[in-house]
Scaffold this motif. Structure first.
Motif, PDB file in Angstrom:
ATOM      1  N   GLY A   1       0.781  -1.224   0.000  1.00  0.00           N
ATOM      2  CA  GLY A   1       0.000   0.000   0.000  1.00  0.00           C
ATOM      3  C   GLY A   1       0.818   1.281   0.000  1.00  0.00           C
ATOM      4  N   VAL A   2       2.096   1.183   0.269  1.00  0.00           N
ATOM      5  CA  VAL A   2       2.954   2.377   0.228  1.00  0.00           C
ATOM      6  C   VAL A   2       3.415   2.603  -1.213  1.00  0.00           C
ATOM      7  CG1 VAL A   2       5.138   3.397   0.979  1.00  0.00           C
ATOM      8  CG2 VAL A   2       3.706   2.129   2.605  1.00  0.00           C
ATOM      9  N   PRO A   3       3.191   3.792  -1.740  1.00  0.00           N
ATOM     10  CA  PRO A   3       3.556   4.062  -3.146  1.00  0.00           C
ATOM     11  C   PRO A   3       5.050   3.877  -3.391  1.00  0.00           C
ATOM     12  CG  PRO A   3       2.161   5.811  -2.264  1.00  0.00           C
ATOM     13  CD  PRO A   3       2.547   4.960  -1.107  1.00  0.00           C
ATOM     14  N   ASP A   4       5.378   3.458  -4.623  1.00  0.00           N
ATOM     15  CA  ASP A   4       6.789   3.240  -4.945  1.00  0.00           C
ATOM     16  C   ASP A   4       7.540   4.551  -5.148  1.00  0.00           C
ATOM     17  OD1 ASP A   4       6.218   2.148  -8.418  1.00  0.00           O
ATOM     18  OD2 ASP A   4       5.790   4.019  -7.372  1.00  0.00           O
ATOM     19  N   ARG A   5       6.878   5.672  -4.930  1.00  0.00           N
ATOM     20  CA  ARG A   5       7.560   6.965  -4.923  1.00  0.00           C
ATOM     21  C   ARG A   5       8.515   7.062  -3.724  1.00  0.00           C
ATOM     22  NH1 ARG A   5       5.036  10.981  -3.554  1.00  0.00           N
ATOM     23  NH2 ARG A   5       3.114  10.209  -2.596  1.00  0.00           N
TER      24      ARG A   5
END
Lengths: 121, 110
Positions: B59-63
Motif C-alpha cells: 500500500g505504500v507508493p513506490d515513490r
C-alpha cells in the motif's frame, strides 16, 4: 483488522506515576512484540521500550531505566506502560505499537491513538 | 544511545524529488540492515513507509524508496505530492533489542 485502543488523557503532578493501557484486538495478542514510543509537544519520536507478550520479556531504553515498567495481560490482550517519578519533561503523547510488519526484523505498523500525559504542579 | 541525526527540514516543488538523510553510528545503522522510515502528519500516529532499509509495506507508493551506505540511511521521495508534506523519522535497531529514532525531518511541498 488490528486495532490498539489506548487509555485516555491524564494530568499528573511531579513525582507521581502514570499507567497507560493499550488494548489490542484483531490478531493473536502473543504473536507480536509491543513497542512504546512517546512524543513531547512539538518534538520528535522517542523509543521507550519493547515487550514480548509471550513471557513478558522487556527491553527499556537506557534513559528510562529504573522508572519504566511494561507489562502485558494476555487474558485481556492488554499492554500496560507505567512511568514513575514524573517530571515536566515527561509531558508527551504516549503511543503503543505492534511490530507486525516482519522482514529481517519486525516493525511497528499498527499504532494506538496515543495517550496524552501532562505533568504539571 | 543517541538519536540518529536528520536534517531539520527539506523542501521541494510538486513533481520534484527530495532525499532525507539519517546518520547513525557503527553500533546502529552501520551494523544492521534493520532501518525503517515513518511518516507522521500533524496530530496523527506515525505510518510505516520503509522497513529493512528499502522494503515497502503493502500500500505504500513506490515513490518512496530507501537505501543505506555505511552509517547513513536515506529516504527518497520521488514525484513529490502535496500530501507528502509531513514529518519523517528514521529508526534503527541498535543491538540488544534496543531501537533509536532519528531527530525528524519536516518535508515542505512548495
Amino acid at each position: 483488522q488490528v486495532q490498539l485502543a489506548q487509555s485516555g488523557a491524564e494530568v499528573k503532578k511531579p513525582g507521581a506515576s502514570v499507567n497507560v493501557s493499550c488494548k489490542a484486538s484483531g490478531y493473536t495478542f502473543t504473536t507480536y512484540w509491543i513497542h512504546w514510543v512517546r512524543q513531547a509537544p512539538g518534538q520528535g519520536l522517542e523509543w521507550m521500550g519493547v515487550i514480548n507478550p509471550t513471557g513478558g520479556r522487556t527491553t527499556y531504553a537506557p534513559s528510562f531505566q529504573g522508572r519504566l515498567t511494561m507489562t502485558t495481560d494476555t487474558s485481556t490482550s492488554t499492554a500496560y506502560m507505567e512511568l514513575t517519578g514524573l517530571r515536566s519533561a515527561d509531558t508527551a503523547v504516549y503511543y503503543c505499537s505492534v511490530g507486525s510488519q516482519c522482514g529481517g526484523d519486525c516493525y511497528p505498523d499498527y499504532w494506538g491513538q496515543g495517550s496524552l500525559v501532562i505533568v504539571s504542579s | 544511545q543517541s538519536a540518529l541525526t536528520q536534517p531539520r527540514s527539506v523542501s521541494g516543488s510538486p513533481g520534484q524529488s527530495v532525499t532525507i538523510s539519517c546518520t547513525g553510528t557503527i553500533s546502529d545503522i552501520g551494523d544492521y540492515r534493520y532501518v525503517s522510515w515513518y511518516q507522521q502528519h500533524p496530530g496523527k500516529a506515525p505510518k510505516l513507509l520503509i522497513f529493512d532499509v528499502s522494503d515497502r509495506p503493502s500500500g505504500v507508493p513506490d515513490r518512496f524508496s530507501g537505501s543505506k551506505s555505511g552509517t547513513t540511511a536515506s529516504l527518497t521521495i520521488s514525484g513529490l505530492q502535496a500530501e507528502d508534506e509531513a514529518d519523517y523519522y528514521c529508526r534503527s535497531y541498535a543491538g540488544n533489542s534496543l531501537y533509536v529514532f532519528g531527530t525528524g525531518t519536516r518535508v515542505t511541498v512548495l
